[in-house]
Design an enzyme around this catalytic site. Structure first.
Site, short mmCIF file in Angstrom:
data_model
loop_
_atom_site.label_atom_id
_atom_site.label_comp_id
_atom_site.label_asym_id
_atom_site.label_seq_id
_atom_site.Cartn_x
_atom_site.Cartn_y
_atom_site.Cartn_z
N SER A 151 0.84 -1.20 0.00
CA SER A 151 0.00 0.00 0.00
C SER A 151 0.87 1.24 0.00
O SER A 151 2.03 1.21 0.45
CB SER A 151 -0.90 -0.01 1.24
OG SER A 151 -1.52 1.25 1.44
N TYR A 164 -3.40 0.17 9.61
CA TYR A 164 -3.19 -0.31 8.24
C TYR A 164 -1.78 0.01 7.77
O TYR A 164 -1.12 -0.80 7.12
CB TYR A 164 -4.23 0.33 7.34
CG TYR A 164 -4.28 -0.20 5.93
CD1 TYR A 164 -4.74 -1.49 5.67
CD2 TYR A 164 -3.90 0.59 4.86
CE1 TYR A 164 -4.80 -1.98 4.37
CE2 TYR A 164 -3.96 0.12 3.56
CZ TYR A 164 -4.41 -1.17 3.32
OH TYR A 164 -4.48 -1.65 2.04
#
Length: 270
Positions: A151, A164
């Protein structure tokens, strides 16, 4: 003429295959000739997507498993090996965020929801590592490639998504570390790399980035301001990098993270 990008008859497992990005992954791999293991928790969607591939003349099998449940993963692996006799590739596409892993701007930074952060870590990190443990050893027999999903939040500090970000940074570290250990033991036979998507509209982030009238939220506009292409990505735009990393075209590539982000990471904003 045989193409080094071909995935013809390679058996490739895709975790998180019942999600938005996973849908593009399984369809793109099937179109490249792969036999796709459509793995996810949602049995109805997994069966539907496998059937969709079969109707188009491709090859696929639905695999119902939670990436954090070793027993379910082992059962899925055994079914694949019984059906096809081998596994040639793994895409660790399962992951995502959780509300309890988010730190809002008005929350006390010293009162973190540690349990919520751990939940996101478990899903993204251990949900990548455990399928590799279960499916990966089969790749050592005939060779193969493992692709993790990273990510932008692993490389840049993005507000709110602390859990995250920690999880995906750990996935990057795991990708590099495990790639080296694979090479030390199997040389170029088994490779591990990762793809870091930029901002793609999914079920999880759509409400965060867009309004019901089709406009952008403040966060969505900030993302576009930072993205030189001035748009969000389409899930199908990840397929080229995915096929490359799974195919022999990238056989001298391991331990790397490929950004597919419209220039988000390299833009200074100046």
């Amino acid at each position: 003429m045989h193409s080094s990008f071909s995935l013809e008859d390679k058996v490739i497992i895709v975790t998180g295959a019942t999600g938005v990005l996973g849908h593009s992954f399984v369809n793109g791999l099937a179109e490249a000739g792969a036999i796709v293991g459509v793995l996810g928790r949602n049995e109805a969607v997994a069966n539907e997507r496998a059937e969709e591939i079969l109707k188009k003349g491709g090859k696929a099998i639905a695999l119902i498993a939670d990436v954090q449940n070793e027993a379910q993963l082992l059962a899925a692996r055994d079914l694949v090996l019984k059906t096809y006799g081998r596994i040639d590739g793994l895409v660790n596409g399962a992951g995502g965020n959780r509300p309890d892993g988010i730190l809002q701007p008005d929350e006390n930074i010293f009162k973190l929801n540690v349990d919520g952060m751990k939940e996101v870590m478990d899903l993204n990190l251990w949900g990548t590592l455990l399928p590799t443990q279960v499916f990966g050893e089969s790749l050592t027999e005939n060779g193969g490639s493992i692709v993790n999903i990273s990510s932008m939040s692993a490389q840049r500090a993005l507000s709110k998504v602390m859990g995250y970000s920690l999880a995906k940074a750990a996935v990057d570290a795991y990708t590099r570390w495990f790639a080296v250990e694979l090479a030390n033991r199997y040389q170029d036979k088994v490779r591990m790399n990762a793809i870091a998507p930029g901002f793609f509209l999914t079920d999880q982030n759509r409400a965060l980035l867009t309004k019901e009238d089709g406009g952008y939220t403040q966060r969505g506009q900030l993302v576009l301001n930072q993205t030189p292409f001035k748009r969000f990505g389409h899930p199908d735009e990840l397929i080229g990098a995915l096929i490359w990393l799974l195919s022999d075209a990238s056989k001298f590539v391991t331990g790397t993270v490929v950004n597919v982000d419209g220039g988000f990471i390299v833009n200074s904003g100046v």
